[in-house]
Scaffold this motif. Structure first.
Motif, PDB file in Angstrom:
ATOM      1  N   ARG A  28      -3.984  10.331  -4.681  1.00  0.00           N
ATOM      2  CA  ARG A  28      -5.406   9.929  -4.909  1.00  0.00           C
ATOM      3  C   ARG A  28      -5.837  10.307  -6.362  1.00  0.00           C
ATOM      4  N   PRO A  54       2.475  15.370   8.754  1.00  0.00           N
ATOM      5  CA  PRO A  54       3.149  14.240   8.649  1.00  0.00           C
ATOM      6  C   PRO A  54       2.339  12.899   8.599  1.00  0.00           C
ATOM      7  N   PHE A  55       1.183  13.094   9.249  1.00  0.00           N
ATOM      8  CA  PHE A  55      -0.012  12.185   9.294  1.00  0.00           C
ATOM      9  C   PHE A  55      -1.131  12.392   8.146  1.00  0.00           C
ATOM     10  N   CYS A  61      -3.841   9.431   8.679  1.00  0.00           N
ATOM     11  CA  CYS A  61      -3.288   8.233   9.575  1.00  0.00           C
ATOM     12  C   CYS A  61      -4.294   7.662  10.733  1.00  0.00           C
ATOM     13  N   HIS A  73     -15.137   2.232   2.912  1.00  0.00           N
ATOM     14  CA  HIS A  73     -14.022   2.940   3.575  1.00  0.00           C
ATOM     15  C   HIS A  73     -14.275   3.548   5.015  1.00  0.00           C
ATOM     16  N   ARG A 103     -13.065   2.478   8.831  1.00  0.00           N
ATOM     17  CA  ARG A 103     -12.100   3.227   9.739  1.00  0.00           C
ATOM     18  C   ARG A 103     -12.890   3.467  10.968  1.00  0.00           C
ATOM     19  N   THR A 156       6.770   2.898   9.041  1.00  0.00           N
ATOM     20  CA  THR A 156       6.784   4.476   9.375  1.00  0.00           C
ATOM     21  C   THR A 156       7.225   4.920  10.813  1.00  0.00           C
ATOM     22  N   THR A 161      10.876   6.554  11.901  1.00  0.00           N
ATOM     23  CA  THR A 161      10.909   7.903  12.602  1.00  0.00           C
ATOM     24  C   THR A 161      12.000   7.562  13.957  1.00  0.00           C
ATOM     25  N   GLY A 166      -3.337   5.342  12.646  1.00  0.00           N
ATOM     26  CA  GLY A 166      -2.736   5.253  14.131  1.00  0.00           C
ATOM     27  C   GLY A 166      -1.568   6.157  14.560  1.00  0.00           C
ATOM     28  N   LEU A 179      -8.859  -0.819   4.364  1.00  0.00           N
ATOM     29  CA  LEU A 179      -9.342   0.634   4.143  1.00  0.00           C
ATOM     30  C   LEU A 179      -8.367   1.393   3.286  1.00  0.00           C
ATOM     31  N   LEU A 216      -4.112  13.928   5.914  1.00  0.00           N
ATOM     32  CA  LEU A 216      -5.259  14.841   6.347  1.00  0.00           C
ATOM     33  C   LEU A 216      -6.435  14.263   5.438  1.00  0.00           C
ATOM     34  N   ALA A 245       0.910  -0.569   7.762  1.00  0.00           N
ATOM     35  CA  ALA A 245       1.029   0.987   7.563  1.00  0.00           C
ATOM     36  C   ALA A 245       1.891   1.493   8.954  1.00  0.00           C
ATOM     37  N   GLY A 246       1.870   0.734  10.254  1.00  0.00           N
ATOM     38  CA  GLY A 246       2.459   1.297  11.246  1.00  0.00           C
ATOM     39  C   GLY A 246       3.690   0.759  11.472  1.00  0.00           C
ATOM     40  N   HIS A 274      -8.577   9.694   4.592  1.00  0.00           N
ATOM     41  CA  HIS A 274      -7.248   9.063   4.655  1.00  0.00           C
ATOM     42  C   HIS A 274      -6.336   9.118   5.883  1.00  0.00           C
ATOM     43  N   MET A 324       1.347  10.959  -0.768  1.00  0.00           N
ATOM     44  CA  MET A 324       0.408  10.084  -1.082  1.00  0.00           C
ATOM     45  C   MET A 324      -0.585  10.483  -2.478  1.00  0.00           C
TER      46      MET A 324
HETATM   47  C1  HEM Z   1       5.563   7.936  12.796  1.00  0.00           C
HETATM   48  C2  HEM Z   1       4.701   7.044  12.310  1.00  0.00           C
HETATM   49  C3  HEM Z   1       3.640   7.116  11.092  1.00  0.00           C
HETATM   50  C4  HEM Z   1       3.551   8.011  10.219  1.00  0.00           C
HETATM   51  C5  HEM Z   1       4.368   9.265   9.994  1.00  0.00           C
HETATM   52  C6  HEM Z   1       2.330   8.074   9.488  1.00  0.00           C
HETATM   53  C7  HEM Z   1       1.812   8.622   8.353  1.00  0.00           C
HETATM   54  C8  HEM Z   1       0.819   8.165   7.613  1.00  0.00           C
HETATM   55  C9  HEM Z   1       0.375   8.743   6.446  1.00  0.00           C
HETATM   56  C10 HEM Z   1       0.995  10.053   5.867  1.00  0.00           C
HETATM   57  C11 HEM Z   1      -0.706   8.371   6.065  1.00  0.00           C
HETATM   58  C12 HEM Z   1      -1.560   8.502   4.771  1.00  0.00           C
HETATM   59  C13 HEM Z   1      -2.510   9.632   5.078  1.00  0.00           C
HETATM   60  C14 HEM Z   1      -3.282  10.230   3.799  1.00  0.00           C
HETATM   61  O1  HEM Z   1      -3.447   9.549   3.026  1.00  0.00           O
HETATM   62  O2  HEM Z   1      -3.654  11.380   4.046  1.00  0.00           O
HETATM   63  C15 HEM Z   1      -1.278   6.952   6.811  1.00  0.00           C
HETATM   64  C16 HEM Z   1      -2.143   6.409   6.889  1.00  0.00           C
HETATM   65  C17 HEM Z   1      -2.483   5.173   7.613  1.00  0.00           C
HETATM   66  N1  HEM Z   1      -1.620   4.825   8.972  1.00  0.00           N
HETATM   67 FE1  HEM Z   1      -0.054   5.813   9.379  1.00  0.00          FE
HETATM   68  N2  HEM Z   1       1.705   6.719  10.113  1.00  0.00           N
HETATM   69  C18 HEM Z   1       2.458   6.430  11.244  1.00  0.00           C
HETATM   70  C19 HEM Z   1       2.080   5.243  11.937  1.00  0.00           C
HETATM   71  C20 HEM Z   1       0.940   4.455  11.960  1.00  0.00           C
HETATM   72  C21 HEM Z   1       0.860   3.368  13.018  1.00  0.00           C
HETATM   73  C22 HEM Z   1       1.707   3.021  14.154  1.00  0.00           C
HETATM   74  C23 HEM Z   1      -0.401   3.007  12.419  1.00  0.00           C
HETATM   75  C24 HEM Z   1      -1.232   1.761  13.130  1.00  0.00           C
HETATM   76  C25 HEM Z   1      -1.159   1.047  14.154  1.00  0.00           C
HETATM   77  C26 HEM Z   1      -0.758   3.476  11.297  1.00  0.00           C
HETATM   78  C27 HEM Z   1      -1.976   3.303  10.562  1.00  0.00           C
HETATM   79  C28 HEM Z   1      -2.410   3.886   9.284  1.00  0.00           C
HETATM   80  C29 HEM Z   1      -3.440   3.462   8.545  1.00  0.00           C
HETATM   81  C30 HEM Z   1      -4.095   2.054   8.842  1.00  0.00           C
HETATM   82  C31 HEM Z   1      -3.495   4.455   7.258  1.00  0.00           C
HETATM   83  C32 HEM Z   1      -4.365   4.256   6.415  1.00  0.00           C
HETATM   84  C33 HEM Z   1      -5.723   5.200   6.713  1.00  0.00           C
HETATM   85  C34 HEM Z   1      -6.759   5.109   5.416  1.00  0.00           C
HETATM   86  O3  HEM Z   1      -6.207   4.949   4.309  1.00  0.00           O
HETATM   87  O4  HEM Z   1      -7.814   5.311   5.757  1.00  0.00           O
HETATM   88  N3  HEM Z   1       0.108   4.253  10.749  1.00  0.00           N
HETATM   89  N4  HEM Z   1      -0.221   7.186   7.770  1.00  0.00           N
END
Ligand code: HEM
Length: 483
Positions: A362, A423-424, A431, A128, A132, A298, A302, A433, A119, A426, A294-295, A429, A360
């Motif tokens: 786009r 932080p995650f 986050c 996508h 998701r 990050t 933290t 997780g 994704l 919006l 991704a997980g 896409h 990020m």
């Molecule tokens: C403190 C820890 C984490 C932070 C700060 C974080 C932050 C982010 C951010 C900023 C994005 C991009 C969002 C965007 O493009 O708008 C993202 C995407 C993503 N994160 Fe995290 N993340 C964290 C932990 C995790 C964990 C633990 C997992 C999975 C087990 C995870 C899975 C994903 C996935 C799969 C995406 C892609 C989503 C997509 O493109 O549809 N993340 N994360």
């Protein structure tokens, strides 16, 4: 022979000059027709990359120096970009812009390391959405509840090792290795937690296979035939995929035989859940790898940054508040742990000050009118999440760490953070997780501070700006009753 080498050399030199001249012309603003101001450091090729690498606070000051604007043109990592500055611009780019459903823009080799069906790498908006939906099922409340005791137990083990290392060496310990191991293990518990056999195999191959595979993401240039990190990553990836395919096959056989040991976990929910979706095996494999990627960095970042702020930055008054809360709580109850207000405010502030995913990208797939400006198709939009969390209009004294900005606040107070506190990310896409992330990091901090004293050392934390922003602290860890 010599002649051949000279021709190759001259051709290479001419190509290099051509690339540089092209980059200079592209990056000095000549190609800009959208009416937004240019960044003050719009240098050829690297542009403001240097500011980007120094982290959000410095980067925010750079943005602010352009005066009020919704967006600015910039060049970073050799790419022309339109960078979002105001919350309205961020909201538009993340949620509503025609490019919002498109893939995040990633370095080309990542398509092969992560896989074309993930994704994060697909540029098909419909696919996508489907992925998701299906993978959202691997991170439900139920699955989190089941892996909670394992993650907690793992935190206790790894933190105890830090204390033993402090005692044995009588030197500050590096927290990074324990954090990275913990973050990886948490994802494995989440996806494979129902079968200890699968968990063991995968956790056991962290150093041998997964770290080699992940290292490929940092190799953008070494040609494959030279067997650099990217080439090695491809070999490790194949081995990982073989292991995962074997696990999937066994689970399918077990399911067909009505094996009642098939407990819900992330993988079982994806394979047998009633999502109404049919995923190909490649889609399942690529997205398991994306969850690991991704997980991993990050969450590791933290946890390390949390310990950095705790040991080196936080006031004693704020430490007492958190210590008191943790002392009174039990920690074996997931709902109680997640609801602890001081711990929650602490994590929120760490993610504001040092969010690991600082931004990020786009890409627009059509010409658009954007807040009164014409922006052509193909423009790369930058969403600098970390930077905007240092906006003084929203966060008073933004470069100072204080948990009070998130403690005892009304919903009304927190509302002004919408599109400023991201932080995650919006939109489509955002986050996937984040619930696992919040849970595992809270567990780690809770278990650390509940039983141990974390003491500042005379060694400063190492700061890394890219690919994930992280403070790597060196601290001493003592059992609380011995300190
Ligand atoms: C403190 C820890 C984490 C932070 C700060 C974080 C932050 C982010 C951010 C900023 C994005 C991009 C969002 C965007 O493009 O708008 C993202 C995407 C993503 N994160 Fe995290 N993340 C964290 C932990 C995790 C964990 C633990 C997992 C999975 C087990 C995870 C899975 C994903 C996935 C799969 C995406 C892609 C989503 C997509 O493109 O549809 N993340 N994360």
């Amino acid at each position: 022979m010599l002649h051949t080498f000279s021709i190759i050399g001259l051709t290479a030199a001419a190509a290099a000059v051509g690339i540089i001249v092209h980059a200079i012309f592209k990056s000095t603003g000549m190609s800009r027709k959208n009416g937004f101001p240019n960044s003050p450091w719009n240098w050829p090729i690297i542009g403001q990359t240097l500011w980007f690498l120094q982290g959000p606070p410095k980067f925010y000051d750079m943005l602010a120096s352009r005066g009020p604007t919704d967006a600015i043109n910039s060049t970073s990592f050799g790419l022309d970009q339109l960078m979002m500055v105001s919350p309205e611009a961020m909201k538009w780019a993340g949620m509503k812009g025609p490019g919002s459903a498109l893939r995040s823009l990633l370095p080309p080799r990542w398509d092969r390391v992560l896989g074309a069906n993930s994704l994060m790498t697909t540029d098909n908006a419909h696919k996508h959405k489907r992925l998701r939906h299906a993978f959202g099922l691997s991170i439900t409340k139920d699955v989190l509840g089941r892996c909670f005791p394992y993650i907690r137990q793992n935190a206790q083990t790894l933190i105890n090792e830090l204390a033993v290392e402090t005692q044995n060496t009588n030197k500050p310990v590096e927290v990074y290795a324990a954090s990275t191991r913990f973050a990886f293990n948490a994802i494995i518990f989440l996806i494979f937690g129902s079968r200890s056999k699968d968990v063991e195999v995968l956790q056991g191959s962290f150093e041998t296979l997964f770290t080699t595979w992940l290292a490929g993401l940092g190799d953008y240039f070494v040609p494959e035939f030279m067997n650099g990190p990217f080439a090695k990553s491809m070999v490790a990836r194949k081995e990982i995929v073989d292991i995962l395919s074997g696990i999937m096959e066994e689970r399918r056989e077990g399911f067909a035989a009505d094996d009642d040991t098939q407990e819900p976990d992330g993988l079982n929910n994806i394979l047998f859940g009633n999502s109404g979706e049919t995923l190909t095996d490649d889609e399942i494999l690529d997205n398991i790898l994306v969850l690991v990627f991704a997980g991993h960095d990050t969450s590791t970042a933290t946890m390390c940054s949390s310990i950095h702020f705790w040991a080196n930055v936080m006031s004693q008054e704020e430490k007492d508040l958190l210590n008191d809360e943790i002392e009174r709580a039990d920690g074996s109850n997931m709902a109680e742990l997640l609801a602890l207000p001081v711990l929650d405010a602490f994590l929120k502030e760490v993610l504001r000050m040092a969010t690991p995913a600082t931004g990020m990208f786009r890409k627009l797939n059509q010409d658009v009118e954007f807040l009164g400006h014409h922006v052509p198709a193909g423009t790369v939009l930058t969403l600098p999440f970390g930077t905007l969390m240092h906006n003084p209009d929203v966060f008073e004294d933004p470069h100072t760490f204080t948990i009070h900005r998130f403690l005892n606040k009304s919903a009304q107070d927190l509302k002004k953070h919408a599109y400023n506190y991201l932080p995650f990310g919006l939109g489509p896409h955002q986050c996937l997780g984040m619930n696992l992330a919040r849970l595992e990091i809270k567990i780690f901090i809770f278990e650390l501070l509940k039983s141990y004293a974390v003491v500042k050392s005379n060694m400063p934390s190492e700061f890394v700006g890219f690919p994930a922003l992280i403070f790597k602290p060196k601290v001493k860890v003592f059992p609380v009753n011995e300190y």
